[in-house]
Design a protein around this motif. Sequence first.
Motif, short mmCIF file in Angstrom:
data_model
loop_
_atom_site.label_atom_id
_atom_site.label_comp_id
_atom_site.label_asym_id
_atom_site.label_seq_id
_atom_site.Cartn_x
_atom_site.Cartn_y
_atom_site.Cartn_z
N GLN A 8 0.84 -1.20 0.00
CA GLN A 8 0.00 0.00 0.00
C GLN A 8 0.86 1.25 0.00
O GLN A 8 0.66 2.18 -0.79
N VAL A 9 1.83 1.27 0.91
CA VAL A 9 2.70 2.45 1.05
C VAL A 9 3.50 2.68 -0.22
O VAL A 9 3.63 3.82 -0.71
N PHE A 40 4.94 9.17 1.54
CA PHE A 40 3.88 9.64 0.65
C PHE A 40 3.16 10.88 1.17
O PHE A 40 2.42 11.53 0.43
N SER A 41 3.34 11.22 2.43
CA SER A 41 2.51 12.26 3.04
C SER A 41 2.87 13.66 2.57
O SER A 41 4.04 14.02 2.46
N SER A 42 1.84 14.46 2.29
CA SER A 42 2.06 15.89 2.09
C SER A 42 2.58 16.48 3.39
O SER A 42 2.31 15.96 4.48
N GLU A 82 -0.11 4.48 8.48
CA GLU A 82 0.27 3.29 7.72
C GLU A 82 -0.23 2.04 8.43
O GLU A 82 0.07 1.78 9.59
N GLY A 83 -1.04 1.25 7.72
CA GLY A 83 -1.56 0.01 8.27
C GLY A 83 -2.53 0.21 9.42
O GLY A 83 -2.53 -0.56 10.38
N TRP A 143 -5.52 -0.23 6.27
CA TRP A 143 -5.43 0.65 5.11
C TRP A 143 -4.44 1.76 5.44
O TRP A 143 -4.20 2.06 6.62
N SER A 144 -3.88 2.38 4.42
CA SER A 144 -2.84 3.39 4.63
C SER A 144 -3.14 4.68 3.89
O SER A 144 -3.70 4.65 2.79
#
Length: 466
Positions: A39-40, A370-372, A384-385, A414-415
């Motif tokens: 996912q990540v 991935f984070s803004s 995450e997770g 979910w992430s």
Amino acid sequence: MSVFSDDPATPGRPFGTDYAARQGADEVDSRVRLHVRRQVDELVQGRLDPSVRRQMSGTIRGHWSTRRGVELEVLETSNGQETLVVGGELLVTARSWADPAIQGYLTRRRLERVEVGCPELEDRLVRLLTTGTVRPGYLEDTVDELRRRGAAASLTHITPLAGVLKPHSASVPTIGTFEDYGTHPTGDGSGANVAVIDTGIDGTLRSDGWLTGIERRSDVPATHADEANVDPLDNDPDDGFLDFSAGHGTFVSGVVAQVAPTADIEVYRALSTAGAGSEIEVACALIRAVRDGADVVNLSLGAQTQYDQPSLALAAALDVVREIEIERAREVLVVAAAGNFGDTTPVWPAAFRRVVSVASLTADLRPSAFSSRGSWVDCAAIGEGILSPFVTGEQSPDFTPDPESFPENAFARWSGTSFAAPQVAGAVARLMHERGLGAREAYVQLLATGTPLPDFGRTFSILPGV
């Protein structure tokens, strides 16, 4: 559960190990860990790989066109990313429209005023549609000219689920019934009202008690279709599989319920199961939620915009929210996901000063790749997770090479920043209950317990991740 802790010896852990102990955070098997890593990785690829972005935007555009008969267009933002806008449509503020020169210019450009979609925005925002076939870039040029003339104008942006859709969720063992999960100690306040504006809520009641207290609205008159809040799950297209973002609103609601079991949760549907709605639809839902009495509003959605300017529709809605606050002498806290773009470009609505923006951390409290991020981010939680109730159904093999099947009373991991934001919303609701505080005062107290991290504001460990 223990009460809120502002002990300086445990910074960033406002509720200690309450939630980790109940979720068995150390017992996650290798299959789930691998799935979360996938996912990540895909969230990171969403920014770096143009083909992934094209697939995601293509999914949204295809479903939007099929369901609404309107095309979405792709525009490039200042950071080289893409944003989606509604074809043939633009917005101007009512103040700009009141200028005869601006109004005349727009009329000559063959644009016609239509209703915005909710009464409280009609005297603040003007929505205009083209009356004929126009060349590509026509409305972009129109907005450019309006801006040069000093008008507040914008194309109508699509606000997807915090920037990048999450194509995977991993099926995991249940954490038990809601009754067994437990509630917080008796506090000085009643349960806070938390509004979740998202894809809606699963219409099927679970037998384990999770989320069964949330009202489902499906049989509504056609004239009040915007009041329906049931997530259709398999709608875009109707193919026997869960849609791309089906269950997102259910999952987010479950995060709030875990952190604040005493909260009264109300769900509003402003996004399709393809994972997108227009900024106008989100703005109208925000006003409805506050009018209905929300203390805290969670928005696990957001968009980067052309020129990086604030969303005109959401700005107008926040003005209405402020007027409702004054009218009722009661403050409302709006919480939004910071987005999964992996850069410092502002994401709206999170970047509004009056909105609490929440970024994502890894399970060991490091920045999620991935984070803004940026100076406009207020705080961050693990994204995450994250574990939460999910919906029944099967994932489409079109979205993942390893589709999952979710049974009744399913839980999943979910992430994304979508799942960090409702932890903060839930934490505020919990403090409101335990300490009898207003929403903003509760947020200030929560913020004081956080650990500072550059570009991520104050960080918290609330729900455990993987």
